[in-house]
Design a protein around this motif. Sequence first.
Motif, PDB file in Angstrom:
ATOM      1  N   ASP A   1       7.026   4.202  -0.123  1.00 17.52           N
ATOM      2  CA  ASP A   1       7.433   5.599   0.038  1.00 17.52           C
ATOM      3  C   ASP A   1       7.128   6.342  -1.261  1.00 17.52           C
ATOM      4  N   THR A   2       5.891   6.794  -1.414  1.00 21.56           N
ATOM      5  CA  THR A   2       5.454   7.373  -2.690  1.00 21.56           C
ATOM      6  C   THR A   2       4.799   8.742  -2.559  1.00 21.56           C
ATOM      7  N   LEU A   3       4.635   9.237  -1.330  1.00 18.78           N
ATOM      8  CA  LEU A   3       3.960  10.523  -1.138  1.00 18.78           C
ATOM      9  C   LEU A   3       4.915  11.670  -1.472  1.00 18.78           C
ATOM     10  N   VAL A   4       4.428  12.628  -2.290  1.00 21.91           N
ATOM     11  CA  VAL A   4       5.268  13.741  -2.744  1.00 21.91           C
ATOM     12  C   VAL A   4       4.957  15.020  -1.984  1.00 21.91           C
ATOM     13  N   SER A   5       3.659  15.314  -1.781  1.00 19.80           N
ATOM     14  CA  SER A   5       3.285  16.578  -1.138  1.00 19.80           C
ATOM     15  C   SER A   5       1.888  16.473  -0.544  1.00 19.80           C
ATOM     16  N   LEU A   6       1.581  17.448   0.324  1.00 20.78           N
ATOM     17  CA  LEU A   6       0.259  17.545   0.944  1.00 20.78           C
ATOM     18  C   LEU A   6      -0.367  18.900   0.632  1.00 20.78           C
ATOM     19  N   ALA A   7      -1.698  18.928   0.606  1.00 28.44           N
ATOM     20  CA  ALA A   7      -2.439  20.184   0.483  1.00 28.44           C
ATOM     21  C   ALA A   7      -3.518  20.193   1.552  1.00 28.44           C
TER      22      ALA A   7
ATOM     23  N   TYR B   1       0.960  11.828  -5.159  1.00 30.81           N
ATOM     24  CA  TYR B   1       1.899  10.699  -5.163  1.00 30.81           C
ATOM     25  C   TYR B   1       2.803  10.740  -6.396  1.00 30.81           C
ATOM     26  N   THR B   2       3.803   9.882  -6.389  1.00 30.21           N
ATOM     27  CA  THR B   2       4.826   9.902  -7.442  1.00 30.21           C
ATOM     28  C   THR B   2       4.257   9.648  -8.827  1.00 30.21           C
ATOM     29  N   ASN B   3       3.119   8.983  -8.923  1.00 30.65           N
ATOM     30  CA  ASN B   3       2.504   8.742 -10.225  1.00 30.65           C
ATOM     31  C   ASN B   3       1.516   9.841 -10.606  1.00 30.65           C
ATOM     32  N   ASN B   4       1.588  10.978  -9.884  1.00 32.88           N
ATOM     33  CA  ASN B   4       0.737  12.155 -10.102  1.00 32.88           C
ATOM     34  C   ASN B   4      -0.726  11.931  -9.702  1.00 32.88           C
ATOM     35  N   SER B   5      -1.027  10.828  -9.086  1.00 38.47           N
ATOM     36  CA  SER B   5      -2.378  10.616  -8.571  1.00 38.47           C
ATOM     37  C   SER B   5      -2.539  11.366  -7.258  1.00 38.47           C
TER      38      SER B   5
ATOM     39  N   VAL C   1       0.857  -1.188   0.000  1.00 36.81           N
ATOM     40  CA  VAL C   1       0.000   0.000   0.000  1.00 36.81           C
ATOM     41  C   VAL C   1       0.892   1.236   0.000  1.00 36.81           C
ATOM     42  N   ASP C   2       0.413   2.318  -0.620  1.00 35.81           N
ATOM     43  CA  ASP C   2       1.133   3.589  -0.566  1.00 35.81           C
ATOM     44  C   ASP C   2       0.939   4.219   0.812  1.00 35.81           C
ATOM     45  N   GLU C   3       1.973   4.900   1.275  1.00 35.74           N
ATOM     46  CA  GLU C   3       1.903   5.526   2.592  1.00 35.74           C
ATOM     47  C   GLU C   3       0.743   6.520   2.669  1.00 35.74           C
ATOM     48  N   CYS C   4       0.170   6.610   3.850  1.00 43.66           N
ATOM     49  CA  CYS C   4      -0.946   7.502   4.162  1.00 43.66           C
ATOM     50  C   CYS C   4      -2.256   7.068   3.508  1.00 43.66           C
TER      51      CYS C   4
END
Length: 430
Positions: free
Chosen positions: A221-227, A250-254, A143-146
């Motif tokens: 470890d795929t999370l790039v940023s938060l809003a 995430y890293t895949n822009n999702s 699973v992706d983090e968060c």
Amino acid sequence: MRSKGLHYSCALLLSVGALGISGCGGGDGDSARIAQTVDASKNGVTSIELEDNDGYAHFKGTLQLNLIGRNSENVATNLNTQATWKLSDKTLGSIKNGLFTASGKSGELIATVEYAGLSKTQNIIVSDANLVSISVTPASSSVDECKNASFTASALFDNGLTLEYPLTWAVTEGGTLAQFSDTTKGELSTKNSGAVSIVARGENNNGELISSTPLSFPINDTLVSLALVSDKELEMREGESATVTITGTYTNNSTAVITSNSTLAADPSASLTIDGAKITAKNGSYAGTDLTLTGACGGERDELALVILKKQLKSVEIKNSNGGTENLSVTEGSNLELNITATFADDTTDSNYDYNLTWSIVDSKSDDYEDDLITLDQTGKLSVSSELDLALNQQLNLVVRAEVRDEDDRIATNAQGQQLVDEINIVVRP
């Protein structure tokens, strides 16, 4: 033991706005059956069946029965919530919407389900078999983090059956990375990347704890940023609430909403109450207390700047230092301390309101007086000089006014547009 899904020879006959039942023994006319008849007509149900099941439940567990209705085109509809469910022996358990919950003892009983004049029965054996082992299966390999990961567990008993059974879930390694928010459900909430080990546990009939083999599960470890955003204005008054949302990229822009997986913190913490995604303003100030709300997950963070204000004012009232408002007077050579009691929109009060407050003596409503001998400062202190020297039978009548001003130095108004001002009569005596 399987229910093969009986199709009734008696048909549900559709008519205009109603459902006719032929050759089924008639009905009892109760409200539940009427509602079911209307529902069957609406959905075109022509037959019902109980979904296949093993007919076994553990005396600590549950068994879900599902009633399926089909129309003339064989389209299936779940009727669990519309149907009426009954048990032949209520001492063995209870049933609601098809979910049989055992009461803690073994035995056999019959479940009956009725819908629009039709009925089905299901034999249920409540077993006292002993728990032997538990196995855990993840819904995905990682699973992706968060985000959340789902797991299912199978409880095997000494009679060879796998039954629904009350289990608890735990993270045995990597507890800072993820947790089961509800330990009775296999829904893992992840907070950061890494590897965790999870188990499912249950007590057997002897009270011994049986645990599954620990399952190692990777969190990517795929999370790039938060809003971080709020659904309300960034200026909040005490008592007002808002809902915040945290979205991760995430890293895949999702993107995904990960509010429930993230942590929220306020600085200063005393000015905001945080309850999940709900924030409530408290302990603000009249000028506005600057506050920073921070959302964090997976090593990423975002901030939201908020301003916490006092509650909306409804009215103001001049009082003396003892809280009096009637027959106020001051003598030559003495002072009178005045202050303001503010009433807020929720009818709470502040007896020492002093923000953006202007005091004045209203000349047009007062007797003539000498400005250098009678003064009113901006704290509400009325001072009368001993040099005023009034005659024994003389007095001066003054009208004191207090005004709340806004940031543009205009008289402030309440939510109804009324000016926040008050005036009071004061007598100066010899």
